[in-house]
Design an enzyme around this catalytic site. Structure first.
Site, short mmCIF file in Angstrom:
data_model
loop_
_atom_site.label_atom_id
_atom_site.label_comp_id
_atom_site.label_asym_id
_atom_site.label_seq_id
_atom_site.Cartn_x
_atom_site.Cartn_y
_atom_site.Cartn_z
N GLY B 328 -4.82 11.49 -15.33
CA GLY B 328 -4.07 12.51 -14.60
C GLY B 328 -4.58 13.90 -14.94
O GLY B 328 -5.77 14.08 -15.24
N SER B 329 -3.69 14.84 -14.97
CA SER B 329 -4.11 16.24 -15.15
C SER B 329 -4.62 16.55 -16.55
O SER B 329 -5.16 17.63 -16.77
CB SER B 329 -2.96 17.18 -14.82
N THR B 330 -4.45 15.62 -17.51
CA THR B 330 -5.02 15.91 -18.83
C THR B 330 -6.55 15.93 -18.75
O THR B 330 -7.22 16.32 -19.69
CB THR B 330 -4.62 14.84 -19.87
#
Lengths: 370, 644
Positions: B328-330
């Site tokens: 995801g956005s990590t």
């Protein structure tokens, strides 16, 4: 009353018809020695003797049936049996059970089955059939085809891995090829080639197989591992002396120093308790059995029955020689039972089926011409 | 013609019989050889072998060594041994097993569980000498059996050492468990050529550190020379080579920190890995749910096994190394780093974010409807703009992304000292070619690159990979092999062997780029999507939230948490390192189906960091459940956080 006696006698005659006296006597004597030895080897598990006796009954029934099947009929089963065996071996390679690290067993309903055992008879049958079909025009090419027919199951069994059975199946096939009349020059050439291929073959062996061979050269190297079997069985044989320690008196056996003493190493038990004299008796029984088998082969009617009889007879020899040689420490440890003596139903059945085939060949022998 | 054929036949028969004769001769020769060997052994050397057989009255009995202990970094014992009595059956010496067990149950308690476990062991371990029917007998039971012993030939009481895991399911996936040696283990031991050292040993490490450090923990088997009588019973000990206990293994893991981390998961599924960036030492390693390794020690009973194995929560899977998740956005800080290093963006690059990115006639939506407006590189991380990274990924191309991310260890085994690590997927055209069969599936489509930029698409990594990547970023590009063991003590020699940090690679990263990305990640925790959890932290930190989709959304369809079943809700992810200057801890946390990254994973991370950096009692921190409840009255900043 007067009628009953002859009819009972006729019934008996019908029953024993086709049963070869010398073969039956010799194999039963060996089996009896086997049961006696087994009794000593499995003192802590008396059930084994009864179960082996049951195995023997089944095996005798197998022999009785086979003795009644003429070689011509047997020949018809050669190809299907071979193909079926190959199919099973492939099935084992794909979906067999793994026991002790090797994939040898196949589930059939409730029981497990070792297809490689079946090949011990199916391969010589197949090769004998092939040579018989091409009897009139046997050429070197036919021996090449035979070699391929032999190599396929042997390689499948060898990669299970089960080197012992692979060697035995290969031997059975080689005997057929030998008796079919392959030239001595070819044999000599193959022998040289075989020696030369030992080096690359060594590289293909599994580590444990290599260790077994190295251990043969120096068992003391690995006394707790692979050398243990050889060391202990040699001590058992050697300490037996000329007359043996007496039945049920083998210390090596009863103090549990001999591993696998019911099966592959039962000869150590026999030899410890019956000594050199016992060994001589055993060798004599095997020699007579083999002699009888070779005689039957020599007087067989057809090329097929000749080949199959000779090959089966030499298989008995191979089992006996490899097994006793292994126990006496002159051959590497491979999983080969002592014929008619070792505990195990499948092997016993195979052996008596072989005896049955010999009897059948004898019943359909060439009539001596005057 | 006819005559010729007949003659031919005769000739053939003659040759055959010649060969029969030859074979008979060979058989005789072989048997003579055998007889010569027998003669040699039984007559010539009889005396030697007779005395050897006599000496065989001395039996060599192996003494199994004590297994080494496993301790945490502060010396707290995590796996130990204790001695107890077991009742063991020697199957080869018992005629009727069922009957014997039935009779035994009149003397000592034998539960259905014990029976089924015994049956299972008996089926699995064919040639075992003895198998336990009961373990941990009470003194009274020992006495009662001793009085009835004559009734049970082939049944014996044995004093055995048992493995015990005092913390139960705490850190179960790290420690692992031991179990009976089975055929497969035996084969492995044969391959390693250590069989002889395992004579007398019944147990072996099956999972976790118990398995990966098996050789260290096992020790050296000792031997006892025992004189035996004609019945094979031991009379007296003649000589003794004592066994040498296995080595003690001390971990980098802090069991208190581990406890804090596992507690704060509060029964939710997920994983957490915390690493010391300067060494690669693992500080906490969580895979939830866990299991009680003590169940496995005596051989697990089938009912407990079925329960563990069939649970939909899959407690036996070590999620931290074998679970694979989209980041995801990590993923965005690494994308930003790649953009700067490869010159695709500058620190000042900015876009207008309308809430979507259009490519090939398809709209890639931003998680915030209407978009974030003016977004520069700094803000793209702080508010987690999807549009920015859709565009960036498209500009960089899949090869550049895969090439850069590979350096951080994405999609490769981290090399942690545990078995069973998964590889994950670092998407690339080469990977697709290998992964799929049909030609139309093998082709990489440019549209697939777009969602790679926000850590979705084919991206799939293990928690350990994500933690190592973060630790590498925190350590300015220095990547250390992650490891759980700090040092190994040999009790006999007193020697202590430290497992030195192993620098795997030093990724060359420009200092100004590193400084920028770290500053942006600090911004996340101060004023961005991580602020709700970390805004009040008394230490500096850099973080990034992540939300990973579990199910695909059709174009234009809106994700509505309430309409999606629990198992299909988004995973909540969070990465954080602290302090900002010379970080002491880098942490990755994921809560499966936990929803937004800021909501479930970030509070967990805060609790763990508070304990590690401040020694703060976790009770004082806001409970994650309470934080979730506040959602309705959220402030503007929190709204932003939700839209990660």
């Amino acid at each position: 009353m007067e009628l009953a006696a002859p009819s009972a006698r006729r019934l008996y005659q019908r029953f024993v018809e086709g049963i070869d006296g010398p073969l039956l006597t010799l194999s039963l004597m060996l089996a009896a020695l086997g049961l006696a030895t087994l009794f000593s080897a499995s003192y802590e598990q008396p059930g084994r003797v009864a179960s082996q006796a049951a195995n023997l009954t089944v095996a005798l029934a197998g022999m009785w049936v086979m003795a009644r099947i003429p070689p011509q009929t047997l020949m018809r089963f050669a190809v299907p049996a071979y193909l079926f065996g190959i199919a099973l071996l492939i099935a084992v390679a794909l979906a067999g059970d793994i026991v002790n690290g090797a994939r040898r067993w196949l589930h059939v309903g409730v029981t497990r089955f070792q297809p490689s055992e079946m090949m011990k008879l199916a391969l010589p049958l197949m090769l004998a059939w092939y040579f018989h079909k091409n009897e009139a025009t046997l050429r070197l090419r036919d021996f090449g085809v035979a070699a391929l027919l032999l190599a396929l199951p042997v390689l499948l069994i060898a990669r299970q891995p089960d080197l012992g059975t692979a060697v035995l199946v290969a031997a059975a096939g080689c005997y057929v090829i030998f008796f079919a009349g392959i030239g001595w020059k070819v044999i000599a050439a193959l022998g040289v080639l075989g020696l030369a291929s030992l080096f690359p073959l060594w590289g293909m062996l599994h580590d444990y197989q290599r260790r077994r061979i190295l251990t043969l050269l120096d068992p003391a190297q690995d006394p707790l591992g692979a050398g243990y079997h050889t060391i202990q069985s040699t001590i058992a044989v050697g300490s037996g002396g000329i007359t043996g320690k007496g039945w049920l008196r083998g210390t090596q056996t009863h103090l549990e120093f001999i591993p696998e003493r019911h099966t592959d190493f039962i000869f150590a038990v026999f030899s410890e308790e019956f000594g050199l004299i016992g060994n001589l008796v055993l060798l004599a029984l095997y020699t007579l059995l083999i002699a009888r088998g070779l005689m039957i082969a020599a007087s067989a009617a057809t090329f097929f029955s000749r080949l199959i009889a000779a090959s089966i007879t030499l298989m008995f020899f191979t089992y006996a020689f490899v097994n006793m040689g292994m126990v006496a420490g002159i051959l590497p440890v491979v999983g080969v039972p002592l014929p008619f003596i070792s505990y195990g139903g499948t092997a016993l059945l195979t052996l008596f089926i072989g005896i049955g085939i010999l009897m059948s060949v004898h019943n359909h022998r060439r009539l001596v011409q005057t | 013609m006819k005559l010729g054929e007949f003659k031919n036949h005769e000739r053939e028969l003659y040759f055959f019989q010649l060969r029969i004769g030859f074979a008979g001769f060979a058989v005789l020769a072989a048997f003579v050889l055998l007889f010569a060997r027998f003669f040699h052994l039984q007559v010539v050397q009889h005396d030697t072998y007779a005395s050897k057989a006599e000496d065989n009255r001395i039996s060599i009995v192996p003494i199994a060594p004590n297994r080494g202990l496993i301790l945490d970094r502060n010396g707290v014992v995590l796996a130990r041994n204790y001695s107890a009595y077991t009742l063991e059956i020697f199957p080869a010496k018992v005629r009727d097993l069922e009957r014997t067990i039935q009779d035994l149950s009149e003397v000592v308690e034998v539960q259905a569980k014990d029976r089924s476990r015994f049956r299972k062991l008996h089926a699995e371990i064919r040639n075992a000498e003895s198998l336990p029917i009961r373990t941990r007998l009470t003194d009274e039971e020992v006495a009662r059996f001793a009085a009835n012993r004559y009734r049970f030939p082939g049944v014996e009481i044995k004093a055995r050492l048992f493995r015990q895991y005092p913390y139960g399911d705490l850190a179960a996936h790290v420690i692992g468990y031991i179990g009976r040696i089975n055929a497969k283990d035996q084969e492995k031991l044969a391959e390693l050529e250590v069989e002889a050292n395992y004579r007398g040993t019944d147990y072996i490490g099956k999972s976790g550190l118990e398995a990966s450090y098996q050789q260290e923990l096992h020790g050296t088997t000792g031997f006892e020379q025992v004189e035996i009588d004609a019945a094979g019973r031991g009379i007296r000990t003649l000589a003794r080579t004592p066994a040498q206990a296995g080595n003690n293994v001390t971990l980098t893991l802090d069991i208190k920190l581990q406890e804090v981390a596992e507690k704060v998961f509060a029964g939710r599924r997920g994983a957490l890995v915390a690493i010391e960036p300067s060494t690669g030492g693992v500080l906490a390693f969580v895979s939830m749910p866990g299991f009680d390794p003590n169940l496995f020690v005596d051989g697990i009973d089938p009912a407990s096994w079925a329960e563990l194995n069939n649970s939909p929560d899959r407690p036996l899977t070590n999620r931290a190394i074998a679970g694979i998740y989209p980041p995801g956005s990590t993923f965005k800080p690494y994308m930003a780093m790649a953009a700067l290093e490869l010159g695709k963006r500058t620190q000042k690059s900015a876009i207008h974010d309308p809430g979507y990115f259009e490519f090939g006639g398809r709209r890639f939506r931003d998680s915030k409807a209407g978009g974030h407006g003016y977004v520069d590189l700094y803000k793209s991380i702080v508010v987690s703009s999807d549009t920015f990274y859709y565009q960036l990924a498209n500009d960089m191309g899949i090869d550049a992304i895969a090439g850069f991310m590979g350096k951080f260890g994405f999609g490769a085994k981290s090399g942690i000292d545990l078995e069973g690590e998964a590889i994950g997927v670092l998407p690339s055209p080469e990977w697709k070619l290998k992964r799929f069969r049909r030609p139309e599936q093998q082709k990489w489509y440019a549209g697939e690159t777009v969602s790679i930029g926000i850590g979705q698409g084919y991206n799939a990594y293990t928690p350990i990979q994500l933690a190592v990547a973060l630790a590498t970023l925190a350590a300015d590009g220095a990547m250390y092999r992650p490891r759980l063991v700090s040092y190994i003590d040999n009790l006999r020699s007193g020697e202590r062997r430290h497992i030195e940090p192993e620098l795997l690679t030093r990724i060359p990263l420009k200092p100004e780029n590193l400084e920028f990305v770290k500053r942006a990640m600090a911004g996340v925790n101060k004023e961005g999507t991580g602020a709700r959890s970390f805004g009040t932290a008394p230490y500096s930190s850099g973080g990034k939230t992540g939300t990973a989709q579990v199910i695909g959304m059709k174009q234009g369809e809106k994700y509505d948490e309430k309409r999606v079943s629990e198992r299909h809700r988004d995973h909540s992810l969070y990465i954080v390192f602290a302090p900002l200057e010379s970080p002491k801890i880098a942490l990755f946390a994921i809560v499966e189906n936990g929803g937004f990254g800021a909501r479930a994973a970030a509070p967990i991370a805060r609790t763990v960091l508070d304990y590690y950096l401040l020694g703060k009692d976790p009770e004082a921190v806001v409970e994650p459940a309470a934080a979730a409840k506040r959602g309705s009255g959220a402030t503007a900043a929190e709204e932003e956080a939700e839209s990660d």
